[in-house]
Scaffold this active site. Structure first.
Site, PDB file in Angstrom:
ATOM      1  N   HIS A 374       0.851  -1.204   0.000  1.00  0.00           N
ATOM      2  CA  HIS A 374       0.000   0.000   0.000  1.00  0.00           C
ATOM      3  C   HIS A 374       0.880   1.246   0.000  1.00  0.00           C
ATOM      4  O   HIS A 374       0.568   2.245  -0.679  1.00  0.00           O
ATOM      5  CB  HIS A 374      -0.893   0.029   1.240  1.00  0.00           C
ATOM      6  N   TYR A 385      -8.254   5.623  -3.052  1.00  0.00           N
ATOM      7  CA  TYR A 385      -8.796   4.503  -2.281  1.00  0.00           C
ATOM      8  C   TYR A 385     -10.321   4.518  -2.263  1.00  0.00           C
ATOM      9  O   TYR A 385     -10.960   4.571  -1.215  1.00  0.00           O
ATOM     10  CB  TYR A 385      -8.226   4.554  -0.863  1.00  0.00           C
ATOM     11  N   GLU A 394      -6.175  -2.317  -3.378  1.00  0.00           N
ATOM     12  CA  GLU A 394      -6.192  -3.516  -2.545  1.00  0.00           C
ATOM     13  C   GLU A 394      -5.632  -4.727  -3.290  1.00  0.00           C
ATOM     14  O   GLU A 394      -4.857  -5.515  -2.742  1.00  0.00           O
ATOM     15  CB  GLU A 394      -7.612  -3.808  -2.067  1.00  0.00           C
ATOM     16  N   TYR A 416      -5.295 -15.925  10.665  1.00  0.00           N
ATOM     17  CA  TYR A 416      -6.752 -15.820  10.672  1.00  0.00           C
ATOM     18  C   TYR A 416      -7.381 -17.060  11.311  1.00  0.00           C
ATOM     19  O   TYR A 416      -6.958 -18.186  11.042  1.00  0.00           O
ATOM     20  CB  TYR A 416      -7.249 -15.656   9.234  1.00  0.00           C
TER      21      TYR A 416
END
Length: 530
Positions: A374, A385, A394, A416
């Site tokens: 980014h 964005y 993204e 995760y």
């Protein structure tokens, strides 16, 4: 997450035909348009221009395509902002559109030429009628209104800045102050807020805090002493997943080791928020063996930031995200049970997770690579964005993360849902497995998440996967994607423009007759971007 598809974008056959041709290296001029019929590229052998500098040649080159884009002349309507010469000797000169000397937000053009031979022009143009020629509001008044619009009442991480721009709204150019408001309280902000320079109303706004996870959870870089002198050292550390990092670059100063790497052309520094949101200190240790539970998140943030720096430096000759040696700052243990990671325009920040949705997010190499990309994008294409350009922002982070962390096509799987095996935040190979579209006929039109930037990124993600697997090389695919972002994309590039940009990049790197070029055409066509 279930998503309702409420619109389908269908690209015209005219666009499909134009983009299937050899963009960037054709013998005849081609005018490339998006699905709404707006020109985003004119490519081919566009003629010769004179001038001692790339800047001079660029303005003359724009006059060669004025009829295609629809402006009367370049002089007085565009201003050079920067120029880059690639390895083939092609100059890519970026220009901002101006009205009465004031820039138009998102109005960039890029001229591609070598030795005066114009190869193409990238950008967009629409006739706009300015709403005013002079501001009635002062910049200080605009800043007050912008800050108030965020609802934030604490101390900003840096002084808010305002500059005059024209904001396109339908067929109008609204004279506005673009105000940058940055803070890191409970909900981080890196706002671009556009305040009408005449009546003080908010014309538009969007938060440029770029998250790994689209669920915006609650989140100021504080003080802490950073040693300015010391001796380079190499320590060992234990990461979030219990793995050992045997080459951890640190610095010894006055008998204490710090997570500060000065072995590179820049400095890599890693801080501890200690579960606060208001102050941070440079992480330290007495024996250079970083093995406590508190140190693990810092070990990974520091080690992986160094790896990402090395990738961009070794593979793309890029010295930090701004290509000018900017310090890479990371902060870990942010807030409590913070289920996210983000780039806020100046540093990476990582939460510890709540132990159910996430564990410490710095433990994933691809999350670190995603966030730092980014930062790179901010200084290359500068993709806004929002909407399609935001989804590309993204997607480019996901794609480059998949190049660096190449064991699979998942994003964030290492941190995760620790209690559930095999899942991830997103999948490049199968976006729909996580509720994200992978074809333009599934495009999601939404006002949430800045126009679905984490959702619709699935479409270009799948295009990248298609390309990399077809040619059997993530490394080559990454080189094409990076070159496209640096040389062929503007801040307002959409999906159709991204296809053209990557095709021009692969043509510049490997030629239009290469199998890579054909594979890339197919990769985009298979996701409905033509």
């Amino acid at each position: 997450m279930n998503k309702k598809v409420i619109t389908t974008l269908v690209l015209s056959s005219m666009v499909a035909s134009a983009l299937s041709m050899n963009a960037g290296a054709a013998s005849d001029k081609q005018v490339l348009k998006n699905e709404t019929g707006h020109v985003h590229n004119v490519v081919g052998k566009l003629g010769k221009v004179s001038g001692a500098t790339a800047d001079e040649r660029a303005l003359k080159a724009l006059d060669k395509v004025k009829g295609d884009f629809g402006y009367a002349q370049a002089n007085g309507h565009f201003k050079v902002t920067k120029s880059h010469k690639d390895d083939n000797g092609v100059s890519h000169t970026k220009l901002a559109r101006v009205i009465d000397g004031i820039p138009v937000f998102g109005g960039e053009m890029i001229v591609h030429e070598k030795d005066g031979n114009v190869q193409g022009v990238t950008g967009s143009y629409k006739d706009l009628a300015p709403t005013a020629k002079k501001a009635s509001l002062s910049s200080a008044e605009a800043i007050k209104k912008a800050v108030a619009s965020t609802g934030f009442t604490g101390e900003l991480t840096e002084e808010a800045q305002a500059k005059l721009v024209f904001v396109p709204k339908a067929d109008k150019a609204v004279l506005s102050y673009e105000v940058s408001v940055r803070y890191m309280d409970e909900t981080p902000g890196n706002w671009s807020i556009f305040v009408n320079a005449v009546d003080g109303s908010i014309v538009d706004s969007f938060n440029r805090v770029e998250y790994a996870n689209h669920t915006l959870v609650k989140a100021k870089p504080g003080g802490g002493t950073t040693p300015t002198t010391g001796t380079a050292a190499v320590g060992t550390g234990t990461g979030v997943l219990g793995d050992t990092k045997t080459s951890l670059n640190t610095m010894l100063s006055n008998g204490t080791y710090y997570l500060q790497d000065k072995t590179k052309a820049t400095s890599v520094q890693t801080y501890d928020y200690a579960n606060s949101t208001s102050s941070k200190t440079l992480m330290s240790d007495i024996d250079n063996v970083w093995d406590t539970s508190v140190q693990r998140a810092g070990v990974d943030a520091h080690y992986y930031a160094g790896k990402v720096y090395d990738y961009y430096f070794n593979e793309h000759n890029r010295n930090s995200y701004n290509n000018n040696g900017a310090t890479l700052v990371s902060g870990v243990h942010y807030s409590r049970s913070y289920n996210n990671a983000f780039w806020n325009g100046s540093q990476m920040t990582y939460g510890d997770g709540d132990g159910v949705t996430f564990i410490a997010l710095s433990g994933a190499y691809d999350v670190v690579a995603h966030e730092l990309t980014h930062a790179v994008t901010e200084y290359t294409s500068g993709l806004v964005y929002q909407n399609q350009s935001g989804a590309l922002n993204e997607s480019w982070s996901d794609a480059m993360a998949a190049v660096m962390d190449s064991d699979d096509w998942l994003i964030g799987e290492d941190v995760y849902t620790p209690g559930k095996a095999g899942d991830a935040l997103r999948s490049m190979s199968n976006p729909s497995a996580y509720g994200d579209p992978e074809h333009m006929n599934q495009f999601v039109n939404t006002t949430s998440d800045n126009g679905g930037v984490h959702t619709n990124s699935g479409i270009p993600n799948k295009a990248f996967y298609n390309f990399a697997t077809a040619i059997g090389s993530r490394s080559i695919a990454g080189k094409v994607w990076y070159t496209a972002s640096r040389d062929y994309m503007t801040s307002s590039t959409n999906f159709s423009g991204a296809r053209a940009a990557t095709l021009q990049a692969v043509a510049a790197l490997y030629g239009t007759s290469s199998s890579y070029y054909t594979a890339l055409q197919t990769a985009w066509s298979n996701v409905g971007v033509n």
